[in-house]
Enzyme design. Structure first.
Site, PDB file in Angstrom:
ATOM      1  N   TRP A   1      16.446  20.206 -56.782  1.00 27.78           N
ATOM      2  CA  TRP A   1      16.643  21.719 -56.041  1.00 27.78           C
ATOM      3  C   TRP A   1      17.866  21.779 -55.405  1.00 27.78           C
ATOM      4  CZ3 TRP A   1      14.182  23.875 -59.790  1.00 27.78           C
ATOM      5  CH2 TRP A   1      12.918  23.481 -60.096  1.00 27.78           C
ATOM      6  N   ASP A   2      18.071  20.723 -54.493  1.00 27.49           N
ATOM      7  CA  ASP A   2      19.620  20.657 -53.814  1.00 27.49           C
ATOM      8  C   ASP A   2      20.610  20.848 -54.726  1.00 27.49           C
ATOM      9  OD1 ASP A   2      18.435  20.385 -51.065  1.00 27.49           O
ATOM     10  OD2 ASP A   2      18.507  18.241 -51.448  1.00 27.49           O
ATOM     11  N   ILE A   3      20.671  20.240 -55.807  1.00 28.43           N
ATOM     12  CA  ILE A   3      21.763  20.302 -56.775  1.00 28.43           C
ATOM     13  C   ILE A   3      22.108  21.518 -57.293  1.00 28.43           C
ATOM     14  CG2 ILE A   3      22.847  19.062 -58.737  1.00 28.43           C
ATOM     15  CD1 ILE A   3      21.375  16.563 -58.154  1.00 28.43           C
TER      16      ILE A   3
ATOM     17  N   ALA B   1      23.558  23.895 -54.668  1.00 26.76           N
ATOM     18  CA  ALA B   1      24.930  23.758 -54.530  1.00 26.76           C
ATOM     19  C   ALA B   1      25.748  24.434 -55.511  1.00 26.76           C
ATOM     20  CB  ALA B   1      24.939  22.289 -54.761  1.00 26.76           C
TER      21      ALA B   1
END
Lengths: 405, 405
Positions: B163-165, B168
């Site tokens: 989810w972070d990627i 981003a």
């Protein structure tokens, strides 16, 4: 259409996750995204999960808000129609996004003869153009061998297709970057986005390749623990699970307060000579921290644990199933991102709009996915300017399908 | 700077993965991304993995190609400098990206008083602004309860922060979408991007919420099998693992040829009354398919299995560790995306550039991450026009740090 990208048109030849989701992402911001498919539908038209009647919930989810044109992709006239559609004039048009084999009439080289400033984004499996899916890309990254329970032998595959999702957003970003370049310089271009390189660049960015090269170690499997700080799952008295993390002093203090751990944490600091406000020290003392927290969680219900952690502002979350998520008041039912949408052939259920909130324009509610060829006639007429009798003839000759059949 | 986004300037106040990676993604396309940090460095400045000297490989990976300015964030003069930097004039400037608490002087409301057409992207944990990290977001999505070995009880956390990627790349996309809007209308805006909504919209897009709502089932854990088609891991004679998938007739034929399975597959079709060219039928017959493939893989070395599958063009991949990936000739060593880069304080190792190949401009090789405050002076002088003696005074008063200290 009143969205942020209103007027921008993307023609999409796609299947599976990355390319359709990239197009859907732009459609949800107001772009006119036209997905074309063969008369029988795309490779992914029946993909699971499906309803009991066989309608693909997967397809419906990934093609929301697009227009659909159905064309015989093997017929020269069908190919001519699609080439004309992809290269149609207009400052906001001439953008082609695909993960189909972009050869011959579908290649940038052929299409750009018809429109020199064409932008063509081609998603490929790897930089050589070989086939790859999220699962084969993930295998080589290293993640399956460090994911999963301690003591487990062998790889643990991701169910969540992380690389497809990241590629979808990267595709949307790349189209906007190229469209900016065209607006400033007048030049179009071909963009190649390899799924494998998406994964490898992220592995590089997060330090895994550096760790392997510089420290010459293979990070072992750490089960459910977050490497380099404190975070893991705990089991409640009623057999449910919660994730509890500490990423800052504030999280540490909140956790200590919620569970009454202040003295126990101070004892760990004294006994182990660590400072629990430091990430590295929390990692060193993770077993001791877990030994303090686990009995408290195990002695309380999930509701009690959640209430205490929430009250103090700790960093935590319950684990839930997809059905529990679907019934989650805060995350779904009361979340303005979701709208109960009637998807033709499937029924009404909560469907998400774009996760991005742009203040300049109200967020568009989600629109249903089209039926196959639902917009064939309006596209042939509205964009290509074909008269009604020609459209009728294309239907008669089975070169197009949809709307009026 | 010759990249696709040359000239575009983004000022970034960030930590951890999503926000820094979003900035890095734009920096790798040629944008001038200036990360500001407090004099002591960001919350993530020492994050693991680290070298034996304690230098963060994680930080180096996520901040490549940016400029760094170090400022006392609690000092009024420091805040004034950063406000001026964020709102500096220029058609390609006035873009602020952050996942820090954007309150008070760092709020869009305050900053936009200085520059009305400011674009401010704020990444938040959830739509209420609560804290969340990839791990807590993932807990509620449903994935940890369907990931991991069959028979395992409890959740399996993702090591890969999907989810972070995705966030981003969504952040990078959103900045470009808002910049396009500003170019066309002159208007700036605030953009809010909740990490939780990023995850929930993807869960919705892939049909999981539809499956839960319409079919009223909780999908069980299926181990390493790909739901709805055929794909899973197999163990070789020499104790290694390979992933083998079938997503099309072509993959089926290639697999049959590689292992000599044509007759056995025909027998499965006859005995079970299935058509293995159909995804759903492959899923139905997955145990029978695996029973044919497993003994063949187990009787051969990984090298033999790989050579046979590769020769026929099957869809497969070996599982490998991060160190094996780092030594992988095709994926890393011979991949033009990677450059052996000397990262100050760490050493030389292969580092990835942008995964996106834009034909209009050559791909920029990766640039090192800055040291803390490496560009403080050139930014104060070049963008804010401060004379040398003022910059010296700011250093003397410990309001800024870096370059000349």
């Amino acid at each position: 259409m009143t969205g942020l990208l209103a007027g921008l048109r993307i023609v999409e030849g796609s299947a599976f996750i990355a390319a359709p989701m990239g197009g859907m992402t732009l459609a949800q911001l107001g772009a006119d995204v036209i997905r074309f498919d063969d008369l029988a539908g795309g490779l992914d038209s029946d993909r699971w999960p499906v309803t009991k009647d066989g309608a693909s919930l997967y397809w419906a989810g990934l093609n929301k808000g697009k227009r659909s044109i159905a064309v015989d992709l093997r017929h020269p006239k069908g190919r001519e129609i699609l080439s004309a559609l992809i290269t149609a004039p207009g400052e906001n048009a001439g953008i082609f996004s695909t993960n189909m084999p972009a050869r011959g009439w579908l290649s940038y080289e052929e299409l750009s003869k018809k429109r020199a400033d064409l932008i063509a984004l081609v998603i490929v499996g790897d930089r050589h153009g070989a086939a790859n899916v999220d699962y084969t890309v993930n295998s080589i990254t290293g993640f399956p061998l460090v994911t999963g329970p301690l003591g487990h032998e062998g790889p643990v595959n991701a169910v969540l297709p992380a690389w497809d999702i990241a590629t979808a957003y990267a595709a949307a970003m790349s189209i906007l970057a190229a469209e900016r370049h065209r607006r400033l310089t007048g030049a179009g271009q071909k963009i190649v986005l390899p799924l494998q390189d998406m994964a490898l660049s992220a592995v590089s960015a997060m330090g895994y390749l550096g760790e392997a090269a510089i420290n010459r170690v293979d990070r072992p499997r750490f089960g459910n623990e977050i490497f380099g700080t404190f975070g893991r799952d705990f089991r409640t008295k009623d057999g449910r699970y919660v994730m509890i993390c500490v990423f800052s002093d504030r999280h540490l203090a909140a956790l200590a307060k919620a569970g009454g751990f202040a003295e126990a944490f101070a004892a760990i600091e004294k006994d182990k000579g660590v400072d629990l406000t430091l990430e590295a020290d929390r990692w060193t003392a993770r077993a001791e921290l877990a030994a303090v927290i686990a009995p408290w969680v195990a002695a309380h219900s999930a509701a009690e644990v959640g209430a205490a952690l929430k009250k103090e502002g700790a960093l935590w979350a319950p684990y839930q199933t997809f059905r529990e998520l679907g019934a989650d008041k805060d995350a779904v039912l009361d979340n303005p991102m979701f709208t109960v949408l009637d998807q033709p052939g499937i029924g009404a259920y909560p469907v998400a709009a774009s996760p991005v909130q742009f203040a300049a324009v109200p967020r568009e509610p989600p629109r249903p996915a089209p039926t196959l060829g639902q917009h064939t006639d309006e596209i042939l007429s509205g964009i290509l300017g074909l008269p009604g009798h020609e459209i009728a003839r294309l239907h008669d000759e089975k070169i197009v399908a949809g709307s009026s059949t």
